[in-house]
Scaffold this motif. Structure first.
Motif, mmCIF file in Angstrom:
data_model
loop_
_atom_site.group_PDB
_atom_site.id
_atom_site.type_symbol
_atom_site.label_atom_id
_atom_site.label_comp_id
_atom_site.label_asym_id
_atom_site.label_seq_id
_atom_site.Cartn_x
_atom_site.Cartn_y
_atom_site.Cartn_z
ATOM 1 N N LEU A 1 0.845 -1.200 0.000
ATOM 2 C CA LEU A 1 0.000 0.000 0.000
ATOM 3 C C LEU A 1 0.877 1.246 0.000
ATOM 4 O O LEU A 1 0.687 2.153 -0.811
ATOM 5 C CB LEU A 1 -0.932 0.011 1.204
ATOM 6 C CG LEU A 1 -1.690 1.329 1.424
ATOM 7 C CD1 LEU A 1 -2.807 1.456 0.405
ATOM 8 C CD2 LEU A 1 -2.225 1.416 2.830
ATOM 9 N N SER B 1 2.733 1.736 -3.188
ATOM 10 C CA SER B 1 1.858 2.226 -4.255
ATOM 11 C C SER B 1 1.583 3.721 -4.099
ATOM 12 O O SER B 1 1.491 4.439 -5.098
ATOM 13 C CB SER B 1 0.557 1.421 -4.320
ATOM 14 O OG SER B 1 -0.224 1.617 -3.175
ATOM 15 N N LYS C 1 -10.087 3.483 2.476
ATOM 16 C CA LYS C 1 -10.519 4.227 1.294
ATOM 17 C C LYS C 1 -10.709 5.704 1.645
ATOM 18 O O LYS C 1 -10.258 6.595 0.928
ATOM 19 C CB LYS C 1 -11.821 3.635 0.753
ATOM 20 C CG LYS C 1 -12.275 4.242 -0.538
ATOM 21 C CD LYS C 1 -13.510 3.529 -1.076
ATOM 22 C CE LYS C 1 -13.959 4.138 -2.376
ATOM 23 N NZ LYS C 1 -15.128 3.474 -2.928
ATOM 24 N N ALA D 1 -8.137 6.532 -4.398
ATOM 25 C CA ALA D 1 -8.091 5.257 -3.675
ATOM 26 C C ALA D 1 -8.128 4.083 -4.639
ATOM 27 O O ALA D 1 -7.452 3.068 -4.426
ATOM 28 C CB ALA D 1 -9.239 5.167 -2.674
ATOM 29 N N ILE D 2 -8.886 4.209 -5.711
ATOM 30 C CA ILE D 2 -8.954 3.151 -6.719
ATOM 31 C C ILE D 2 -7.595 2.977 -7.388
ATOM 32 O O ILE D 2 -7.114 1.861 -7.586
ATOM 33 C CB ILE D 2 -10.059 3.462 -7.759
ATOM 34 C CG1 ILE D 2 -11.426 3.435 -7.074
ATOM 35 C CG2 ILE D 2 -10.002 2.514 -8.936
ATOM 36 C CD1 ILE D 2 -12.553 4.035 -7.891
ATOM 37 N N ASN E 1 -5.161 1.332 -4.937
ATOM 38 C CA ASN E 1 -5.462 -0.092 -4.793
ATOM 39 C C ASN E 1 -4.988 -0.880 -6.008
ATOM 40 O O ASN E 1 -4.392 -1.946 -5.871
ATOM 41 C CB ASN E 1 -6.960 -0.309 -4.555
ATOM 42 C CG ASN E 1 -7.264 -1.744 -4.221
ATOM 43 O OD1 ASN E 1 -6.627 -2.341 -3.374
ATOM 44 N ND2 ASN E 1 -8.245 -2.301 -4.910
ATOM 45 N N ALA F 1 -1.253 -1.121 -5.881
ATOM 46 C CA ALA F 1 -0.843 -2.045 -4.820
ATOM 47 C C ALA F 1 -1.001 -3.493 -5.274
ATOM 48 O O ALA F 1 -0.152 -4.335 -4.979
ATOM 49 C CB ALA F 1 -1.646 -1.792 -3.546
ATOM 50 N N GLN F 2 -2.064 -3.781 -5.995
ATOM 51 C CA GLN F 2 -2.275 -5.147 -6.493
ATOM 52 C C GLN F 2 -1.167 -5.548 -7.466
ATOM 53 O O GLN F 2 -0.696 -6.687 -7.439
ATOM 54 C CB GLN F 2 -3.647 -5.284 -7.151
ATOM 55 C CG GLN F 2 -4.817 -5.155 -6.195
ATOM 56 C CD GLN F 2 -4.740 -6.135 -5.037
ATOM 57 O OE1 GLN F 2 -4.479 -7.317 -5.215
ATOM 58 N NE2 GLN F 2 -4.941 -5.629 -3.828
ATOM 59 N N LYS G 1 2.098 -6.371 -5.490
ATOM 60 C CA LYS G 1 2.145 -7.519 -4.572
ATOM 61 C C LYS G 1 3.150 -8.532 -5.092
ATOM 62 O O LYS G 1 3.171 -8.853 -6.269
ATOM 63 C CB LYS G 1 0.774 -8.160 -4.432
ATOM 64 C CG LYS G 1 -0.136 -7.395 -3.516
ATOM 65 C CD LYS G 1 -1.243 -8.286 -3.031
ATOM 66 C CE LYS G 1 -2.193 -7.500 -2.170
ATOM 67 N NZ LYS G 1 -1.788 -7.421 -0.809
#
Length: 166
Positions: free
Chosen positions: A59, A62, A128, A146-147, A150, A153-154, A157
């Motif tokens: 997180l 990102s 969020k 926030a989108i 996220n 961050a994905q 990973k």
């Protein structure tokens, strides 16, 4: 007895495989640190500070990527500074910011995580909402941040290691 021996041999094979995976990770980490020392330092700081503040390293990494593109000396058109894009005039009085250190990797990430933690706590653990406030403050309504964090961050990973340490 032969069943116990076979089980022990399987455990030895599994352990050797795990050791090889860890040695490969160590090799990659050392090569990364030599080839990209600044980025490697960012990764080390992000990992340590994320754990310190109770956030997932992916997180925080990102946020750094989206905010500054991993550029420690980034400066936005509104004057936000460093990896976490700290808006010094807004936060100076709350965080006692040392302007001379604002572009230092450790210092900037620590400041950014202090801000994020404050918003996270204020939002009762709603990440969020905390991310929205981190990016927009209370004045704007940009819900896409926030989108974007996220999604980033994905992608960041790590591949799962299949370590069975039992």
């Amino acid at each position: 007895m032969s069943e116990a021996l076979a089980s022990l041999e399987n455990k030895i094979i599994k352990t050797k495989s795990q050791v090889q995976q860890l040695e490969l990770l160590r090799f990659k980490s050392n090569a990364l640190a030599k080839r990209y020392p600044i980025f490697s330092g960012i990764l080390d700081t992000v990992y340590d500070k994320s754990l310190q503040y109770g956030f997932q390293p992916e997180l925080v990494l990102s946020i750094v990527k989206v905010e500054s593109g991993f550029k420690p000396n980034a400066r936005s058109y509104v004057g936000a500074c460093g990896l976490m894009q700290i808006n010094v005039p807004v936060w100076r009085k709350y965080l006692n910011i040392d302007q001379t250190r604002i572009y230092e990797v450790d210092y900037n990430i620590d400041l950014g995580l202090q801000i994020l933690k404050m918003y996270y706590d204020e939002s009762n653990g709603n990440m969020k909402r905390a991310l929205h406030l981190y990016n927009n403050g209370y004045l704007h309504n940009n819900t896409s941040y926030a989108i974007k964090i996220n999604a980033t961050a994905q992608r960041l990973k790590p591949a799962k290691l299949h370590l069975n340490l039992s």
